[in-house]
Design a protein around this motif. Structure first.
Motif, PDB file in Angstrom:
ATOM      1  N   LYS A   1       0.813  -1.221   0.000  1.00  0.00           N
ATOM      2  CA  LYS A   1       0.000   0.000   0.000  1.00  0.00           C
ATOM      3  C   LYS A   1       0.848   1.273   0.000  1.00  0.00           C
ATOM      4  O   LYS A   1       0.362   2.337  -0.305  1.00  0.00           O
ATOM      5  CB  LYS A   1      -0.820   0.057   1.297  1.00  0.00           C
ATOM      6  CG  LYS A   1      -2.048  -0.752   1.307  1.00  0.00           C
ATOM      7  CD  LYS A   1      -2.939  -0.265   2.471  1.00  0.00           C
ATOM      8  CE  LYS A   1      -4.162  -1.118   2.584  1.00  0.00           C
ATOM      9  NZ  LYS A   1      -3.829  -2.506   2.990  1.00  0.00           N
TER      10      LYS A   1
ATOM     11  N   ILE B   1       1.894  -0.763  -4.952  1.00  0.00           N
ATOM     12  CA  ILE B   1       0.546  -0.994  -5.480  1.00  0.00           C
ATOM     13  C   ILE B   1       0.308  -0.182  -6.761  1.00  0.00           C
ATOM     14  O   ILE B   1      -0.470  -0.571  -7.634  1.00  0.00           O
ATOM     15  CB  ILE B   1      -0.521  -0.701  -4.401  1.00  0.00           C
ATOM     16  CG1 ILE B   1      -1.852  -1.361  -4.762  1.00  0.00           C
ATOM     17  CG2 ILE B   1      -0.674   0.799  -4.129  1.00  0.00           C
ATOM     18  CD1 ILE B   1      -2.833  -1.456  -3.608  1.00  0.00           C
TER      19      ILE B   1
ATOM     20  N   ILE C   1       0.732  -2.148 -10.044  1.00  0.00           N
ATOM     21  CA  ILE C   1      -0.055  -3.343 -10.381  1.00  0.00           C
ATOM     22  C   ILE C   1      -1.065  -3.082 -11.495  1.00  0.00           C
ATOM     23  O   ILE C   1      -1.864  -2.155 -11.425  1.00  0.00           O
ATOM     24  CB  ILE C   1      -0.765  -3.885  -9.116  1.00  0.00           C
ATOM     25  CG1 ILE C   1       0.310  -4.328  -8.106  1.00  0.00           C
ATOM     26  CG2 ILE C   1      -1.691  -5.054  -9.467  1.00  0.00           C
ATOM     27  CD1 ILE C   1      -0.241  -4.742  -6.775  1.00  0.00           C
ATOM     28  N   ASP C   2      -0.950  -3.911 -12.521  1.00  0.00           N
ATOM     29  CA  ASP C   2      -1.953  -3.921 -13.585  1.00  0.00           C
ATOM     30  C   ASP C   2      -1.993  -5.337 -14.160  1.00  0.00           C
ATOM     31  O   ASP C   2      -1.376  -6.249 -13.580  1.00  0.00           O
ATOM     32  CB  ASP C   2      -1.639  -2.874 -14.672  1.00  0.00           C
ATOM     33  CG  ASP C   2      -0.298  -3.114 -15.343  1.00  0.00           C
ATOM     34  OD1 ASP C   2       0.251  -4.241 -15.209  1.00  0.00           O
ATOM     35  OD2 ASP C   2       0.219  -2.196 -15.997  1.00  0.00           O
ATOM     36  N   GLU C   3      -2.672  -5.539 -15.286  1.00  0.00           N
ATOM     37  CA  GLU C   3      -2.853  -6.908 -15.775  1.00  0.00           C
ATOM     38  C   GLU C   3      -1.535  -7.540 -16.274  1.00  0.00           C
ATOM     39  O   GLU C   3      -1.476  -8.740 -16.534  1.00  0.00           O
ATOM     40  CB  GLU C   3      -3.959  -6.970 -16.848  1.00  0.00           C
ATOM     41  CG  GLU C   3      -3.696  -6.218 -18.128  1.00  0.00           C
ATOM     42  CD  GLU C   3      -3.984  -4.711 -18.015  1.00  0.00           C
ATOM     43  OE1 GLU C   3      -4.346  -4.243 -16.915  1.00  0.00           O
ATOM     44  OE2 GLU C   3      -3.827  -4.006 -19.032  1.00  0.00           O
TER      45      GLU C   3
ATOM     46  N   GLU D   1      -6.814  -6.957  -2.925  1.00  0.00           N
ATOM     47  CA  GLU D   1      -6.368  -5.643  -3.438  1.00  0.00           C
ATOM     48  C   GLU D   1      -5.647  -5.779  -4.780  1.00  0.00           C
ATOM     49  O   GLU D   1      -5.815  -4.957  -5.680  1.00  0.00           O
ATOM     50  CB  GLU D   1      -5.427  -4.973  -2.423  1.00  0.00           C
ATOM     51  CG  GLU D   1      -6.153  -4.433  -1.198  1.00  0.00           C
ATOM     52  CD  GLU D   1      -5.261  -4.321   0.034  1.00  0.00           C
ATOM     53  OE1 GLU D   1      -5.789  -3.999   1.103  1.00  0.00           O
ATOM     54  OE2 GLU D   1      -4.037  -4.578  -0.067  1.00  0.00           O
ATOM     55  N   VAL D   2      -4.845  -6.816  -4.903  1.00  0.00           N
ATOM     56  CA  VAL D   2      -4.132  -7.039  -6.165  1.00  0.00           C
ATOM     57  C   VAL D   2      -5.131  -7.385  -7.271  1.00  0.00           C
ATOM     58  O   VAL D   2      -5.072  -6.846  -8.385  1.00  0.00           O
ATOM     59  CB  VAL D   2      -3.084  -8.179  -6.012  1.00  0.00           C
ATOM     60  CG1 VAL D   2      -2.501  -8.571  -7.367  1.00  0.00           C
ATOM     61  CG2 VAL D   2      -1.971  -7.766  -5.049  1.00  0.00           C
TER      62      VAL D   2
ATOM     63  N   ALA E   1      -8.263  -6.641  -7.492  1.00  0.00           N
ATOM     64  CA  ALA E   1      -9.086  -5.482  -7.850  1.00  0.00           C
ATOM     65  C   ALA E   1      -8.382  -4.614  -8.888  1.00  0.00           C
ATOM     66  O   ALA E   1      -9.014  -3.860  -9.615  1.00  0.00           O
ATOM     67  CB  ALA E   1      -9.399  -4.665  -6.595  1.00  0.00           C
ATOM     68  N   ARG E   2      -7.062  -4.735  -8.966  1.00  0.00           N
ATOM     69  CA  ARG E   2      -6.284  -3.963  -9.950  1.00  0.00           C
ATOM     70  C   ARG E   2      -5.828  -4.844 -11.102  1.00  0.00           C
ATOM     71  O   ARG E   2      -4.900  -4.527 -11.825  1.00  0.00           O
ATOM     72  CB  ARG E   2      -5.104  -3.307  -9.240  1.00  0.00           C
ATOM     73  CG  ARG E   2      -5.579  -2.168  -8.370  1.00  0.00           C
ATOM     74  CD  ARG E   2      -4.649  -1.803  -7.237  1.00  0.00           C
ATOM     75  NE  ARG E   2      -5.303  -0.806  -6.381  1.00  0.00           N
ATOM     76  CZ  ARG E   2      -6.123  -1.114  -5.363  1.00  0.00           C
ATOM     77  NH1 ARG E   2      -6.370  -2.372  -5.055  1.00  0.00           N
ATOM     78  NH2 ARG E   2      -6.698  -0.160  -4.670  1.00  0.00           N
ATOM     79  N   LYS E   3      -6.443  -6.012 -11.212  1.00  0.00           N
ATOM     80  CA  LYS E   3      -6.217  -6.964 -12.315  1.00  0.00           C
ATOM     81  C   LYS E   3      -4.849  -7.632 -12.306  1.00  0.00           C
ATOM     82  O   LYS E   3      -4.429  -8.214 -13.300  1.00  0.00           O
ATOM     83  CB  LYS E   3      -6.477  -6.308 -13.677  1.00  0.00           C
ATOM     84  CG  LYS E   3      -7.875  -5.739 -13.834  1.00  0.00           C
ATOM     85  CD  LYS E   3      -8.248  -5.607 -15.298  1.00  0.00           C
ATOM     86  CE  LYS E   3      -9.733  -5.482 -15.528  1.00  0.00           C
ATOM     87  NZ  LYS E   3     -10.423  -4.469 -14.699  1.00  0.00           N
TER      88      LYS E   3
END
Ligand code: F6R
Length: 366
Positions: free
Chosen positions: A261, A265, A268-270, A293-294, A296-298
């Motif tokens: 956090k 964070i 983080i993306d796909e 949390e991860v 949710a950000r793909k």
């Protein structure tokens, strides 16, 4: 000489059940729930009465040292500081005859570690070593020590040296906890019995190597990796990231999961695989929220978790289940799939696994 394996690294990964068993042999007395470390007998009183333990090392051995801090604090209630040997030697390091310096080194020849050891010695501290190479400079220069008995490690990436160092640290911490009278009898007995089962459990994980090989194919071209762990598996996250960096040249970072956090964070993306090492019971709920949390950000979750941990396994895209064990011994298991993952990714990328660019097995210059 590679015993039928394509690389020394893979051979050494698969040697770990034997290497750990050799490391424990003659030291772990399962019947009497006791531990004998012959190399420490003469200094044991001093160690038991030490006010503080300072651990110095480099690289993978530093990650073992960090685990040592968690183990000694938890099992022996001994305050510990872990130092990068290179920082310790050039800092105004406060160390004296009331302290014990423990250096950890596979080769026993690492220049910075040797210098940190000599600084501590000059200031009057008792010095101990955990080395693999018998008769190495560090093994000879320390007052006392424990060999890991892992056998020669040829691959530049340290694997069996790490798990045997951690095995020695666990034995030392249990022994010290018993001698200091701070370790509950039943808990000590459980840990000793469980240590004895570790080689078999490592074997079980290795039997599953094909599933990690398959998974590695999907991540061969990932540009970045994030590794997250808490408590005992935070040093494992650092070690997993280092292993991937050094042999596959993929950028990777290890973090204590809660620190995500506070910066990472944002990355983080796909495109970002996140390896979550969720194998310590009392932090499980926290790890689950990190996974959410991860997701949710793909971000794509690879979970290293206990084989009964269905909650985590349901959330993760890929799972490397490991046999259940005591929390503080879990690094001996969770580190294995991470070694395999980095190995297979490096092979897929055509990297020279045993001789990665720019690296030497033994760093005898600063
Ligand atoms: C990583 C690696 C290095 C060494 C480091 C310390 O896989 O091999 O980070 O761990 O150079 O070496 P030793 O343990 O010989 O002091």
């Amino acid at each position: 000489e590679k015993g039928g394996y394509p690389h020394f690294m893979l051979k050494e990964i698969f040697e770990q059940p034997r290497a750990i068993a050799d490391c424990l042999r003659g030291r772990l007395d399962v019947e009497n729930h006791s531990i004998q470390l012959g190399g420490l007998v003469d200094v044991l009183d001093k160690l038991v009465n030490a006010k503080r333990l300072v651990i110095a090392a480099c690289g993978t051995s530093w990650h073992s040292g960090l685990l040592g801090e968690y183990l000694f604090e938890h099992l022996a209630k001994l305050p510990v500081e872990v130092e990068y040997a290179s920082e310790f030697r050039y800092r105004e390091a406060l160390i004296d005859e009331d302290d014990v310096m423990l250096v950890v080194s596979q080769s026993g020849e690492t220049a910075d570690t040797l210098a940190a050891l000599r600084t501590a010695k000059e200031r009057g501290a008792l010095t101990l070593g955990i080395c693999n190479v018998v008769g190495s400079t560090i093994a000879r220069d320390t007052d006392a020590g424990v060999y890991t008995h892992a056998g020669p490690e040829i691959g530049v990436a340290s694997t069996k040296a790490f798990t045997t160092q951690v095995s020695v640290l666990a034995m030392m911490a249990i022994l010290l906890g018993q001698k200091r009278g701070v370790l509950e009898k039943e808990y000590a007995a459980r840990l000793i019995e469980e240590l004895d089962r570790i080689p078999g459990k490592v074997e079980q994980i290795l039997e599953n190597s094909e599933s990690i090989e398959e998974m590695a194919k999907l991540f061969t071209y990932a540009p970045n990796f994030l590794y997250l762990g808490r408590t005992y598996n935070f040093p494992v996250a650092l070690e997993g990231a280092l292993k991937l960096k050094e042999i596959s040249y993929i950028h990777a970072e290890g973090y204590p999961a809660a620190e995500m956090k506070h910066g990472p964070i944002a990355l983080i993306d796909e495109m970002m695989p996140v390896v979550v090492i969720a194998a310590t019971d009392h932090t499980n709920d926290k790890m689950i929220s990190n996974i959410e949390e991860v997701k949710a950000r793909k971000g794509r979750i690879i979970a290293i978790t206990g084989e009964d941990n269905e909650e985590v396994m349901d959330l993760a895209e890929f799972n490397c289940p490991i046999p259940e064990t005591e929390d503080c011994l879990s690094p001996l298991l969770t580190s294995i799939p991470l070694q395999l993952l980095s190995y297979y990714i490096a092979v897929n990328r055509g990297c020279n696994v045993d001789q990665p660019r720019n690296l030497a097995k033994s760093v005898t210059v600063e």
